[in-house]
Each structure stands twice: as C-alpha cells, then as structure tokens.
Design a protein around this motif. Structure first.
Motif: not given
Length: 253
Positions: A109-114, A131-137
């Motif tokens: 999602d954009g530049h991160m993973v969700v 669920v819904g947490r965003r993290a670096h790839a």
C-alpha cells in the motif's frame, strides 16, 4: 433507457478507469497532456471526467495543475483489501491447522505493506499482527516477498522513500544487502524474516503472482518452534495456498 445511452454510460465508466489507471501507472500523478496522449481522448472529455472525479474526491488537482489520485480511493482500496483478506481467511486457517503457527496476508500500500488478513495460532506463545497494521517492506517476510516481485528501480524508490530502520541487529540496513537478499528470494521462491523485525520471531513468506496488487502470505512464530525443519514443511503448504489464491484472483480479474 435506450441502447445508445447505455453504451454511452458504459463508455464513460471505461474512460474514467482509463484515466485512473494512467495516473496510477505514472506513480500517482499525471499532467493533462500526459492523460491526453495516453488516453487518446479529446481534451473536453478529459476535463469533464476529471471535474467529476475531483468533485467526488477520487482525484485531486495539484498546485502545478497536474492531477493525482485522491483520498476517496483510500476508503475504497482499504475496504477492497479487507474483502480480499476475508476471502483468504479459510486458506490462512488451513495453514494454521496444518502447521500450528499464525498465518498472515499483506499487500503493498504505497511504500509500505498493510496486513489485511490473519489466522491466529492457538499456541499460548504466538505471534500476533493486527489487521490494518502497516509495516516497512525491507524487514518483514511479506514485504521482502513482495519486493522480490518488483523491478529493482521500484524497490529502490519504495525503500529510499521510507528509509531502512533496523529494529533488530539482524535487520537489513543497506540497499546492497536488501537487493542481494531479494535475489536469493527470487531463486528459492520464498522469503525469510529471520528475527529481522522482532527478536525471537521467524517468518516464511511467499508472494501471490496473480493478485490484483502486490500481495504475500506468511506463517510465523517463535524461533524455538519455527526452525529450518519447520520451513521445509511450511514452504510447500505456502506454495499450495499461494497457487489456490492466485487461481481465484486470476478468475475474478
């Protein structure tokens, strides 16, 4: 409704999605001239469609007069992602039943993973990702599995924009190390997060080649249980699940 009006309505919808796809393919921003050249639509038609999209919040006009994707798409995209995660739930649950560890599904999602789907282990000591947490790839199994499917230039752009924090001593901290790891992932067909995001946690992950947006599934748990023998059992099951989900996405696409 007459046939001509029906045809015209469908054509307008197709043209709207053409414009949105052009903006998306251009990195989320396009000038009017780019839209005209790539869509081959008359300028008055493009202006009319863009006015409607701007009014609805699906496109926004920037100070330089180019057009970018608008916030209205975030709500649609987030809901669609959760729906895909919900569809994957039985597949993730089967992985948990077979391996005894938590399974996840995440999307770029954009530049991160969700994270959009999860089935939790019943173990008292287990990994948990909301669920819904965003993290670096670059330091997650799902993120690296996704990055390995992308062109190197896109990988560099994504990671450079977000930086490369190193939450553990095993985290990859340089682009050179990341690109070398991605090459290994492509060769073997799956990614490993070996305590790179969290000390004491290991993760095996695999990308879904037919997903509508870059997507991966994973299984993770404490290193005391998720060892290399576990990986030998997990990888075939992840591949089977990835093939099943990819086949579904290919049908609905």
């Amino acid at each position: 409704m007459t046939e001509s009006k029906t045809t015209g309505g469908v054509q307008s919808v197709e043209r709207v999605f053409d414009l949105l796809n052009i903006i998306t393919a251009s990195g989320g921003e396009s000038s009017l001239s780019e839209l005209a050249a790539k869509s081959e639509l008359p300028l008055p038609t493009i202006h009319r469609l863009l006015r409607t999209l701007v009014f609805l919040g699906y496109v926004r006009q920037l100070p330089n007069r180019s057009y970018a994707l608008g916030p209205g798409l975030i709500r649609l995209g987030y809901t669609a992602s959760l729906q895909l995660g919900a569809y994957a739930q039985p597949v993730l649950r089967r992985i948990v039943d077979q391996l005894g560890e938590s399974a996840n599904m995440a999307m770029l999602d954009g530049h991160m993973v969700v994270y959009v789907g999860q089935a939790q282990s019943s173990q008292s000591m287990r990994t948990f990702t909301e669920v819904g947490r965003r993290a670096h790839a670059h330091d997650t199994g799902v993120g690296k599995a996704i990055l390995a499917t992308l062109p190197e230039s896109q990988v560099v752009s994504i990671v450079s924009s977000m930086g490369m924090p190193t939450p553990t001593k095993k985290s990859l901290g340089t682009m050179e190390d990341l690109l070398a790891d991605l090459e290994k992932i492509r060769e073997r067909g799956y990614a490993i997060d070996d305590e790179e995001q969290e000390v004491g946690v290991r993760c095996f992950s695999m990308a879904l080649p037919e997903a509508p947006t870059p997507t991966a599934i994973s299984v993770s748990g404490p290193v005391s249980r998720v060892d290399w023998d576990f990986g030998e059992r997990a990888v075939p099951l992840l591949r089977e699940a990835a093939d099943e989900l990819s086949a579904h996405f290919a049908q609905v696409g």
